[in-house]
Structure formats: C-alpha cells, structure tokens
Design a protein around this motif. Sequence first.
Motif, PDB file in Angstrom:
ATOM      1  N   ARG A 449       0.952  -1.181  -0.039  1.00 39.14           N
ATOM      2  CA  ARG A 449       0.074   0.147   0.003  1.00 39.14           C
ATOM      3  C   ARG A 449       0.726   1.182   0.208  1.00 39.14           C
ATOM      4  O   ARG A 449       2.020   1.107   0.641  1.00 39.14           O
ATOM      5  CB  ARG A 449      -0.883   0.075   1.114  1.00 39.14           C
ATOM      6  N   ALA A 450       0.402   2.470  -0.504  1.00 45.54           N
ATOM      7  CA  ALA A 450       1.194   3.614  -0.796  1.00 45.54           C
ATOM      8  C   ALA A 450       0.204   4.633  -0.550  1.00 45.54           C
ATOM      9  O   ALA A 450      -0.699   4.694  -0.986  1.00 45.54           O
ATOM     10  CB  ALA A 450       1.914   3.535  -1.966  1.00 45.54           C
ATOM     11  N   HIS A 451       0.684   5.622   0.122  1.00 41.67           N
ATOM     12  CA  HIS A 451      -0.142   6.900   0.115  1.00 41.67           C
ATOM     13  C   HIS A 451       0.969   8.134   0.009  1.00 41.67           C
ATOM     14  O   HIS A 451       1.936   8.394   0.588  1.00 41.67           O
ATOM     15  CB  HIS A 451      -0.941   7.101   1.580  1.00 41.67           C
ATOM     16  N   GLY A 452       0.570   9.269  -1.012  1.00 48.07           N
ATOM     17  CA  GLY A 452       1.227  10.297  -0.848  1.00 48.07           C
ATOM     18  C   GLY A 452       0.255  11.666  -0.692  1.00 48.07           C
ATOM     19  O   GLY A 452      -0.684  11.520  -1.020  1.00 48.07           O
ATOM     20  N   GLU A 453       0.992  12.446   0.001  1.00 48.24           N
ATOM     21  CA  GLU A 453       0.192  13.816   0.211  1.00 48.24           C
ATOM     22  C   GLU A 453       1.161  14.977   0.146  1.00 48.24           C
ATOM     23  O   GLU A 453       2.036  15.015   1.027  1.00 48.24           O
ATOM     24  CB  GLU A 453      -0.567  13.624   1.614  1.00 48.24           C
ATOM     25  N   MET A 454       0.588  15.878  -0.741  1.00 44.20           N
ATOM     26  CA  MET A 454       1.340  17.416  -0.766  1.00 44.20           C
ATOM     27  C   MET A 454       0.403  18.583  -0.253  1.00 44.20           C
ATOM     28  O   MET A 454      -0.600  18.495  -0.704  1.00 44.20           O
ATOM     29  CB  MET A 454       2.049  17.439  -2.169  1.00 44.20           C
ATOM     30  N   ILE A 455       0.917  19.225   0.634  1.00 44.42           N
ATOM     31  CA  ILE A 455       0.137  20.425   1.098  1.00 44.42           C
ATOM     32  C   ILE A 455       1.058  21.700   1.129  1.00 44.42           C
ATOM     33  O   ILE A 455       2.191  21.760   1.301  1.00 44.42           O
ATOM     34  CB  ILE A 455      -0.048  20.252   2.651  1.00 44.42           C
ATOM     35  N   ALA A 456       0.242  22.578   0.351  1.00 46.03           N
ATOM     36  CA  ALA A 456       0.998  23.995   0.024  1.00 46.03           C
ATOM     37  C   ALA A 456       0.093  24.849   0.865  1.00 46.03           C
ATOM     38  O   ALA A 456      -1.047  25.118   0.410  1.00 46.03           O
ATOM     39  CB  ALA A 456       1.148  24.396  -1.534  1.00 46.03           C
ATOM     40  N   TYR A 457       0.690  25.272   1.849  1.00 47.65           N
ATOM     41  CA  TYR A 457      -0.163  26.507   2.516  1.00 47.65           C
ATOM     42  C   TYR A 457      -0.048  27.954   2.409  1.00 47.65           C
ATOM     43  O   TYR A 457       0.699  28.170   1.325  1.00 47.65           O
ATOM     44  CB  TYR A 457       0.573  26.668   4.182  1.00 47.65           C
ATOM     45  N   LEU A 458      -1.297  28.474   2.305  1.00 44.34           N
ATOM     46  CA  LEU A 458      -1.384  29.935   1.990  1.00 44.34           C
ATOM     47  C   LEU A 458      -1.383  30.775   3.122  1.00 44.34           C
ATOM     48  O   LEU A 458      -2.027  30.710   4.095  1.00 44.34           O
ATOM     49  CB  LEU A 458      -2.734  30.139   1.351  1.00 44.34           C
ATOM     50  N   GLY A 459      -0.210  31.830   3.076  1.00 42.26           N
ATOM     51  CA  GLY A 459      -0.113  32.755   4.194  1.00 42.26           C
ATOM     52  C   GLY A 459       0.704  32.070   5.326  1.00 42.26           C
ATOM     53  O   GLY A 459       0.969  30.894   5.591  1.00 42.26           O
ATOM     54  N   GLU A 460       1.258  32.998   6.063  1.00 37.17           N
ATOM     55  CA  GLU A 460       2.070  32.577   7.115  1.00 37.17           C
ATOM     56  C   GLU A 460       1.081  32.082   8.339  1.00 37.17           C
ATOM     57  O   GLU A 460       1.909  31.116   9.055  1.00 37.17           O
ATOM     58  CB  GLU A 460       2.762  34.100   7.824  1.00 37.17           C
ATOM     59  N   GLN A 461      -0.052  32.045   8.583  1.00 42.69           N
ATOM     60  CA  GLN A 461      -0.879  31.442   9.423  1.00 42.69           C
ATOM     61  C   GLN A 461      -0.952  29.970   9.396  1.00 42.69           C
ATOM     62  O   GLN A 461      -1.183  29.218  10.079  1.00 42.69           O
ATOM     63  CB  GLN A 461      -2.149  32.073   9.501  1.00 42.69           C
ATOM     64  N   GLN A 462      -0.793  29.552   7.821  1.00 43.12           N
ATOM     65  CA  GLN A 462      -1.030  28.199   7.643  1.00 43.12           C
ATOM     66  C   GLN A 462      -2.094  27.525   8.108  1.00 43.12           C
ATOM     67  O   GLN A 462      -2.114  26.277   8.486  1.00 43.12           O
ATOM     68  CB  GLN A 462       0.320  27.400   8.217  1.00 43.12           C
ATOM     69  N   SER A 463      -3.280  28.119   8.049  1.00 42.38           N
ATOM     70  CA  SER A 463      -4.461  27.478   8.380  1.00 42.38           C
ATOM     71  C   SER A 463      -5.338  27.074   6.824  1.00 42.38           C
ATOM     72  O   SER A 463      -6.467  26.326   7.141  1.00 42.38           O
ATOM     73  CB  SER A 463      -5.398  28.310   9.234  1.00 42.38           C
ATOM     74  N   THR A 464      -4.861  27.432   5.747  1.00 38.49           N
ATOM     75  CA  THR A 464      -5.581  27.202   4.582  1.00 38.49           C
ATOM     76  C   THR A 464      -4.626  26.909   3.472  1.00 38.49           C
ATOM     77  O   THR A 464      -3.332  27.105   3.698  1.00 38.49           O
ATOM     78  CB  THR A 464      -6.465  28.508   4.087  1.00 38.49           C
ATOM     79  N   GLY A 465      -5.064  25.978   2.554  1.00 31.38           N
ATOM     80  CA  GLY A 465      -4.079  25.817   1.317  1.00 31.38           C
ATOM     81  C   GLY A 465      -4.469  25.028   0.491  1.00 31.38           C
ATOM     82  O   GLY A 465      -5.951  24.599   0.467  1.00 31.38           O
ATOM     83  N   PHE A 466      -3.856  24.570  -0.564  1.00 29.30           N
ATOM     84  CA  PHE A 466      -3.855  23.437  -1.462  1.00 29.30           C
ATOM     85  C   PHE A 466      -3.493  22.218  -0.930  1.00 29.30           C
ATOM     86  O   PHE A 466      -2.490  22.045  -0.343  1.00 29.30           O
ATOM     87  CB  PHE A 466      -3.489  23.842  -2.779  1.00 29.30           C
ATOM     88  N   ILE A 467      -4.128  21.091  -1.480  1.00 33.94           N
ATOM     89  CA  ILE A 467      -3.869  19.759  -1.096  1.00 33.94           C
ATOM     90  C   ILE A 467      -4.083  18.720  -2.369  1.00 33.94           C
ATOM     91  O   ILE A 467      -4.918  19.002  -3.038  1.00 33.94           O
ATOM     92  CB  ILE A 467      -4.784  19.123   0.037  1.00 33.94           C
ATOM     93  N   GLY A 468      -3.009  17.937  -2.430  1.00 34.65           N
ATOM     94  CA  GLY A 468      -3.149  16.809  -3.573  1.00 34.65           C
ATOM     95  C   GLY A 468      -2.588  15.534  -2.864  1.00 34.65           C
ATOM     96  O   GLY A 468      -1.744  15.493  -2.268  1.00 34.65           O
TER      97      GLY A 468
END
Length: 756
Positions: A449-468
């Motif tokens: 099994r394998a899982h990959g996750e990429m998170i790109a935060y928006l802004g310095e507070q890092q409470s929102t962002g893009f996820i793939g």
Amino acid sequence: MKNLNLILLLTLCLSHQVTSQDMPNRPKIGLVLSGGGAKGLAHIGVLKVLEDAGIRPDYITGTSMGSIIGGLYASGYSAYELDSIVNAIDWTVVLSDQIPLSDVVPEEKSDYNRFQLSFDITKKGLQLPPGMVRGQRISELLSDLTWHVSSCHSFDDLPIPFRCVAVDLVDGKPYIFKEGDLSEAMRASMAIPSVFTPVEKDSMYLVDGGVMDNFPVKLCRDMGADIIIGVNVGTSDKPKIDDLKSITEILMTSAMIGSSIVLEESINETDYLITPELHPYTSASFLDGSSIVERGEQAALKLKEELYHLADSVNQFKTTSEKNLCFTDKQVVISDIKINNREHVSKSYFLTKLGIHEGDTVSRENINRGIRRLIGTRFYNSITYDLQRSDSTYTLIFNTEEANLAQAKFSIHYDNELKAGIISNLTFRNILFKNSRLSLTADISEIPRAHGEMIAYLGEQQSTGFIGDGYFERTPLPIYQNNLKTAGTLNYYRATGGAGIFLSYKTRTIFYAKVDWEEVRVSQSSGLSDIFDEGIDRFGNGFVYASLIADRNTLNKRYFATKGHHLHLNCKVNFNAYQYYKGPQAAKAIIEPYINIPDDRYLSGSLKYTLSTTLSKSIYLKTDIALAAFSANAPFFDMHYIGGTVYNTSTGDAPFTGLNYREKIAENYGLASFSFNFNITTQIYAHAIVNGIMAPQFGQTTFSNEQFFLGPNDYIIGFGGGISINSLIGPITIGMGTNLDDWKPRSYIGIGFPFN
C-alpha cells in the motif's frame, strides 16, 4: 569517628552559647541526594522521616533524580506533598514525548504517533536522535511544579539554597547549576546519555551529572554545610550481572562508571548515610513509586534515634530570620516574548499558534496549552520556557528545537489478515517551496500500500492551502461460502488521486473541498475458477467525483482514547463512472453484474462518529456510529466492505467484530458499536465489544442473493472480546468474535501501528 566529631562540634557551640552574650547560629545541615532514576523516589521517604524528626536542611545538592526531588523540596514542597505528586503522575505519559492527539493540528493527525523509529535526513545520511526520549513532557511537568519560584534567578533565593550537577559533553567537565531556570537545571541534571536528549545551554551540551559526580557531597560542603546527611540510591558496590539485564540499567550503569571513584570519597565524607534497600526495583521502576518511597522511609527509620538526637541538638540554637522569598503569582503580565533558535518558523506563525502576545496576562496553563499547540504543528521537537521578572511584568523566553526539515520514519506491523510489513515514511517540509509539506508513506510487504500527500499552505498562519494526494493498495478480497470457508480470493487493486483546498481551524477541525478520481480493479488470486477459467484477466469500475469533507477530532489518543470524540462527514457527488474490463469479450457477460453502472450520476454520503468516555478509573467506553447512503443504486465497486478490526480496515470500510476482514458488503447501512475497555494494568486492557449493523438493499436487487451481502435479515449482531497491550511498538491486540447468525468463531491478532 564522624559522629564523634559532630558531638565535639555541638559541644563547643553550646559552651560558646553559655559564655557569649550573642547566641551563635546553629551548625548548618546539608542534604545530598544521589541519582538513580526511579530509585531516586526513595528520597521522598527519607524526607518524610527528616520532617517528622524536625530536621530542615540548610542546603541541598543533588544529581539526576536527586536534583529533581531536591530541587522541588528546596522550592518549598513538603515531603508529603511530593509523595502525593508522585502518586498522581502518569509516568507512561511523562516519560514519552507524546502530546494529546487533540493538540495536533488536523492535517498532521493522520501521521502522528504511528511510527516506532524516526530519523533526521542529513547530508551525511540518516541520523539517529540524540536520545530515546526528548523529554518534552518532563520539561512541561517540571515547569509546572516550579512555576511558583520562576522569579528566583539565584538558587540561593529559594526557600532552601540549592545546587545540582550536570556534565558538559563539549569540554568534559561538571557544570554546577546555581542560578537560572530551576526546571532547566533539573532537566539537564537527569539527562541520562542516550536515554534522554542532552540540554543545550549557551555553548554547552549538558547531560546527567552522575557521569562525573552522582553524589555531590563536596559541593554541599562548599556551600557551607557542617553536617552532611546523604541518601545514596545508586550503588557503592560493583553491580551484579543479574542486575544488568535491562537496557535502562546497562545505560545507567555505563553512564555512571566515571563517578565511581568520586562516589567512594563522597560516602566517606558523609556524616549520616542512608542507603535504601531497593532490590528488585530498577532505574525504570516508576510505576512502583509508592513502594520505592516506602523503602526510603524504612531506611531512614533505621537511623531514627540518631536523627532525632541531631534534631534536638541543632534546634537549640538560634535560627536566622526568614529571608524574603521570590514567589511568582499564578497569573503574570507578559511585556516581552523572545524566541531562541528560531530558524524556519516565522515569529507571526509562532505567536499565532501559541495564542499569547505581548501585554497578555497568562498562567502556566495558558503557556502549556500554547506550547502543545506548537508541538502539534510538528515543526518542533521540543519547546521549553523561562520567565524573567522586570518590576511588575515578565519577559517570556522560549528555547526551541525545530524539527529537521527532512525526516524518515519506520514501523513494523502484523495482523492475521494483511500479514507483516514495514511502514516507511519520508516527510519533507519547506523543501520543495516555502510553506509546504510532502509526505510519502509505503507499506513494504506482500500486500503493498502507498499514500502520498502534498500540502501547500497559503499565508504565514498556515490554516488554509491546497492539497493533493494519491493512494494505492493491492489487498485481498476474500469470497466466503456459507461454511465460512473461502471460495476464492481476489486481488483488490484500488488507486485514487485528487486535489483541492482545505481550511484548518485550530487543532481539532478541518474542512476539505476536492475533486477525486478513483479506480478499483480485481483479478484472481486463488479459486473462483468458474469466472477466471474463461480467460478474464481483470475487471472493475472507475469514478470521478467531487467531495466535501468535514472532520473534527478531539480524542486524546489515537488508540485507547479515554476522552474526546471524532466526527468524520463525507459528502460526494459522483458525476462520472465507467467500466474497466480486460479479457475476452465473450466472457464479459459473466462479470457484467459486477461492473454494471445502474446510474452514472448520483450522490453519496457517509458519517462516522466515535465517542470515548471514562466510566471509572479503570473502565472506558468507546461508542462508534457509522452511516452510509446512496441516492441511487450504486455500482458494486463503490459499496462498503464490512468486517475486520480498526487495525486492518481501509478507508471506506467498516470494522465489525464477529465478521472476518471484508466478509460482507453493504450499500446503505447503519452501524453501532460499543466497546468496554478494562484496565488490567496501566498498559494492558481487556475489551468486550458488541456491535450491530442494518443494511437494507434500498431497492438494490442485482446482488440480493450473493453471499457478499448480509443475508435475508439485512442485519447482523456480533460480539467478542480480547486483550490489548499499549506497547512501545504500538497496540498489540488479540481477540475473538462471532455473530448471532452463524455462531462461528473468528479470531484476530494485530501487532504494531496499522497503515491506515
């Protein structure tokens, strides 16, 4: 001879008392407490006897555990208060680096506390941590217990003047703590090499003082002590081989070899030596604290007559007036905040997660909660703090150790359905670009099994962002007969990929909006010749859908949670579904019912809710509720598999005690489970589970007679029980279950952290 000298000293002082107009001060009593890990809890028992005798030391010195007990006693706690504190401590928590799961930011919860080994990735390769325990929870405990004297910069200003010993690994010399942060001093003095990480202070790298001086009698003499009462919980004799059978004892003994010569000299300079008999307890026997304290009390009572005589003699003298004590209020005003060793994390992000700003009035609870939130971001290995007073306000100083930007983590696991494997993870932060995190996890086993996750935060507070993210598994899909034997097993291939945005709220709630692709294929693993003898290679379905996900998790632990809840709500809009088939066209009709798509577009939703409740000191109730529904007839490969345990189910599956792994399949269902967990010891649990599921086919008739489905009643009630161990390698669970339909037993075993 030593006691004779004491008698002469007291006699001279008394005679001076008669001939002088000024009453002289009494002889100074020094208390020396040795190191010894958990065996150092015996110091508390000795302190009880000294208090009862009326002996209050004028100076205290200590090393390792002796520095902790001695420092707390010097800060104003009584022996009986220390006894109560020790009994109330959950040592399994304090001696770990784990913060409550509820303090971990939502996007990190899935990776938290699921790996046994962690390495930093450096230019030189994988690097082991400097100690098995970083000591974050110990530092938090010591800061809490010394908050009331955090304004005392000099240890001479404590209710009892205090010193403790550490050793600087850089220059190989002892370092004497006589001022600064008392909690930092105690933490450095007990940093057993390779067990606890050293404490970095200025240009020094400090470890357990027992490496060079485990019984600091000379230090106490230098402070001004005339009479030494010493408590040695180490050993003055050569250790026996039978005493060196655990890793903690080997590490402790190895670390203290260099202080053996000094120890002999120190013992000879001690006027009243107390050596508790602590066999068979070891340096790691923290769970036996009450018995160890009692051993210390018993040892001191052997000198009861001498100690009471000493107290009567010295208490005849005039005592000095009480000094002004520098106690800290329960709440303080913060005028300035300083962050040491900050490199990759912005000050704005730090203060936002901390929840404290300049001008705020805070308590120790406010600071602790803020530090846990910061540790929960996974950007830090450890954070400690110090308060420096300036008039009526304070400067709050944080000493931080940021986590390495690249880490490799590993754990092993086994269960009787998915067999053994090694889970490997690579995590990279802020390496591909600023404010990003890439996590890659794979299960290296015969069932990969394998899982990959990429998170790109928006802004310095890092409470929102893009996820793939993406996921792949090749797991078994057993086809059971009525007698519970398998007609065959399919290779179940599932691959997903998706992208979207997320909003993370504090440490407990997160929302996702995503577009996902998913494809499920099956092929023959064994049996089922009536299907695959026709030349069929693989078949399945693919789906493209949009999903809205809300997740709120307040559980205090991933496993064996005693409080909190976890709510996961998933709403999907499927706007494309397709068939996958590889094989002769003439044979497609055989599997057509399984890959048929009744409706191309439909809605689906699922809800899972877990509630953990403490019923008594040793009984916990875990309640699980799960619901799933489709707006139209669903394709076979978009349904839900029922059975197995929480340790081997995949995303979308529903664990069910009394059914084997993926034994049944359901389209629309409601499930309820009640698990009673009984603490046999602090680490061993007995559990009893009863659960039930109802799954009407909701108009679905295509597969109503297949063994996959629940059967004519459309419901099953199952129950079972077993034993679980909360071990260093993860949860170990052994149990058995059955159901009211067939009463056939199903056993299960799981070892280590599961993949999902």
